[in-house]
Design a protein around this motif. Structure first.
Motif, mmCIF file in Angstrom:
data_model
loop_
_atom_site.group_PDB
_atom_site.id
_atom_site.type_symbol
_atom_site.label_atom_id
_atom_site.label_comp_id
_atom_site.label_asym_id
_atom_site.label_seq_id
_atom_site.Cartn_x
_atom_site.Cartn_y
_atom_site.Cartn_z
ATOM 1 N N PHE B 34 0.838 -1.195 0.000
ATOM 2 C CA PHE B 34 0.000 0.000 0.000
ATOM 3 C C PHE B 34 0.878 1.252 0.000
ATOM 4 C CE2 PHE B 34 -3.856 -2.290 1.447
ATOM 5 C CZ PHE B 34 -3.279 -3.437 1.976
ATOM 6 N N TRP B 35 0.338 2.299 -0.582
ATOM 7 C CA TRP B 35 0.860 3.639 -0.367
ATOM 8 C C TRP B 35 -0.276 4.489 0.204
ATOM 9 C CZ3 TRP B 35 5.548 5.916 -0.407
ATOM 10 C CH2 TRP B 35 6.610 5.231 -1.021
ATOM 11 N N TYR B 36 0.036 5.137 1.339
ATOM 12 C CA TYR B 36 -0.886 6.072 1.955
ATOM 13 C C TYR B 36 -0.305 7.473 1.841
ATOM 14 C CZ TYR B 36 -4.001 2.648 4.162
ATOM 15 O OH TYR B 36 -4.931 1.654 4.390
ATOM 16 N N VAL B 37 -1.174 8.466 1.817
ATOM 17 C CA VAL B 37 -0.747 9.855 1.746
ATOM 18 C C VAL B 37 -1.425 10.645 2.867
ATOM 19 C CG1 VAL B 37 -2.572 10.471 0.096
ATOM 20 C CG2 VAL B 37 -0.545 11.912 0.287
ATOM 21 N N GLN B 38 -0.688 11.585 3.420
ATOM 22 C CA GLN B 38 -1.251 12.450 4.453
ATOM 23 C C GLN B 38 -0.990 13.889 4.051
ATOM 24 O OE1 GLN B 38 0.238 11.795 8.457
ATOM 25 N NE2 GLN B 38 -1.702 12.491 9.305
ATOM 26 N N TYR B 39 -2.021 14.575 3.581
ATOM 27 C CA TYR B 39 -1.907 15.983 3.237
ATOM 28 C C TYR B 39 -1.882 16.812 4.524
ATOM 29 C CZ TYR B 39 -3.007 14.289 -1.409
ATOM 30 O OH TYR B 39 -2.978 13.597 -2.587
ATOM 31 N N PRO B 40 -1.286 17.985 4.464
ATOM 32 C CA PRO B 40 -1.169 18.804 5.682
ATOM 33 C C PRO B 40 -2.507 19.001 6.386
ATOM 34 C CG PRO B 40 0.147 19.742 3.911
ATOM 35 C CD PRO B 40 -0.642 18.618 3.301
ATOM 36 N N SER B 73 10.488 -4.511 -3.896
ATOM 37 C CA SER B 73 10.264 -3.070 -3.961
ATOM 38 C C SER B 73 8.865 -2.742 -4.448
ATOM 39 C CB SER B 73 11.290 -2.411 -4.883
ATOM 40 O OG SER B 73 11.051 -2.765 -6.241
ATOM 41 N N PHE B 74 8.428 -1.559 -4.072
ATOM 42 C CA PHE B 74 7.109 -1.056 -4.462
ATOM 43 C C PHE B 74 7.229 0.461 -4.550
ATOM 44 C CE2 PHE B 74 2.809 -1.517 -5.423
ATOM 45 C CZ PHE B 74 1.965 -0.793 -4.593
ATOM 46 N N ALA B 87 2.876 16.678 0.587
ATOM 47 C CA ALA B 87 2.271 15.810 1.595
ATOM 48 C C ALA B 87 3.338 14.858 2.116
ATOM 49 C CB ALA B 87 1.127 14.999 0.990
ATOM 50 N N GLU B 88 2.908 14.007 3.061
ATOM 51 C CA GLU B 88 3.778 12.945 3.529
ATOM 52 C C GLU B 88 3.244 11.626 2.975
ATOM 53 O OE1 GLU B 88 4.666 13.202 7.663
ATOM 54 O OE2 GLU B 88 6.468 11.978 7.405
ATOM 55 N N TYR B 89 4.164 10.812 2.480
ATOM 56 C CA TYR B 89 3.799 9.569 1.815
ATOM 57 C C TYR B 89 4.362 8.386 2.587
ATOM 58 C CZ TYR B 89 2.387 12.538 -2.031
ATOM 59 O OH TYR B 89 1.749 13.489 -2.798
ATOM 60 N N PHE B 90 3.492 7.410 2.823
ATOM 61 C CA PHE B 90 3.882 6.235 3.595
ATOM 62 C C PHE B 90 3.656 4.970 2.776
ATOM 63 C CE2 PHE B 90 4.602 8.135 7.710
ATOM 64 C CZ PHE B 90 3.810 9.267 7.713
ATOM 65 N N CYS B 91 4.680 4.160 2.710
ATOM 66 C CA CYS B 91 4.570 2.837 2.131
ATOM 67 C C CYS B 91 4.226 1.868 3.264
ATOM 68 C CB CYS B 91 5.904 2.453 1.492
ATOM 69 S SG CYS B 91 5.941 0.842 0.704
ATOM 70 N N ALA B 92 3.408 0.862 2.979
ATOM 71 C CA ALA B 92 3.007 -0.085 4.019
ATOM 72 C C ALA B 92 2.843 -1.471 3.426
ATOM 73 C CB ALA B 92 1.709 0.365 4.688
ATOM 74 N N VAL B 93 3.083 -2.467 4.243
ATOM 75 C CA VAL B 93 2.978 -3.860 3.800
ATOM 76 C C VAL B 93 2.173 -4.659 4.801
ATOM 77 C CG1 VAL B 93 5.157 -4.483 4.929
ATOM 78 C CG2 VAL B 93 4.279 -5.892 3.071
#
Lengths: 116, 114
Positions: B34-40, B73-74, B87-93
């Protein structure tokens, strides 16, 4: 449809004081998560509920942290007593797919705790 | 134990530049990514996810990611970023053998200059 609701958004307390955070998941979501997010880090799982049962609490510091999800809907995370290192954002998330590995988590806006 | 590593902690780009954010995970079994995003000022939200099939997945707002199993990799890509992508971007597994437990990387802060 309402999202995951958390309160309070911000909390400032002195060390050794207790604090509690509340979460109301999306209606119908049976799985609820509490995550801890330190500054500059990704979220880390504290506890996961399937309905009212805590199925993974291995990362929850049980000496000072406790959580409950009575009736399998909303949940409360408590810290007593709080320490300086507990300053962080506490995130609640929910999902409808339970243990399904493809399920999307929906996050609340988080509760930012500052311990002085 | 599974883990996720994001190579870039802070990325600064000008508008229209291309973006690639690296993500590697350590787990020998089947995973969902997964990729999650967190906008300010906003909550974390899903950008895209991979669980099977075509390793190139497309998400919202023109983002895409490619799962390369041999490289664990992803990576997240976007051909032309906009100021609103800041924004801040988070990769998750999420490992298939450990259902329900989503492990996040440490995040990458993307700043797009207008």
């Amino acid at each position: 449809e309402a999202g995951v609701v958390q309160s309070p958004r911000y909390k400032i307390i002195e060390k050794k004081q207790p604090v509690a955070f509340w979460c109301n998941p999306i209606s119908g979501h049976n799985t609820l998560y509490w995550y801890l997010q330190n500054l500059g880090q990704g979220p880390e799982l504290l506890i996961r509920y399937e309905n009212e049962e805590a199925v993974d609490d291995s990362q929850l510091p049980k000496d000072r942290f406790s959580a409950e999800r009575l009736k399998g809907v909303d949940s409360t995370l408590k810290i007593q007593p709080a320490e300086l290192g507990d300053s962080a954002v506490y995130l609640c998330a929910s999902s409808s797919s339970g243990s399904s590995p493809t399920g999307e988590l929906f996050f609340g806006e988080g509760s930012r705790l500052t311990v002085l | 134990a599974q883990s996720v590593s994001q190579h870039n902690h802070h990325v600064i780009l000008s508008e229209a530049a291309s973006l690639e954010l690296g993500c590697n995970y350590s787990y020998g079994g089947t995973v969902n990514l997964f990729w999650y995003v967190q906008y300010p000022g906003q909550h974390l939200q899903l950008l895209l996810k991979y669980f099977s099939g075509d390793p190139l997945v497309k998400g919202i707002k023109g983002f895409e990611a490619e799962f390369i199993k041999s490289k664990f990799s992803f990576n997240l890509r976007k051909p032309s970023v906009q100021w609103s992508d800041t924004a801040e971007y988070f990769c998750a597994v999420k490992a298939a053998s450990n259902t329900g437990k989503l492990i996040f990387g440490q995040g990458t802060t993307l700043q797009v200059k207008p």
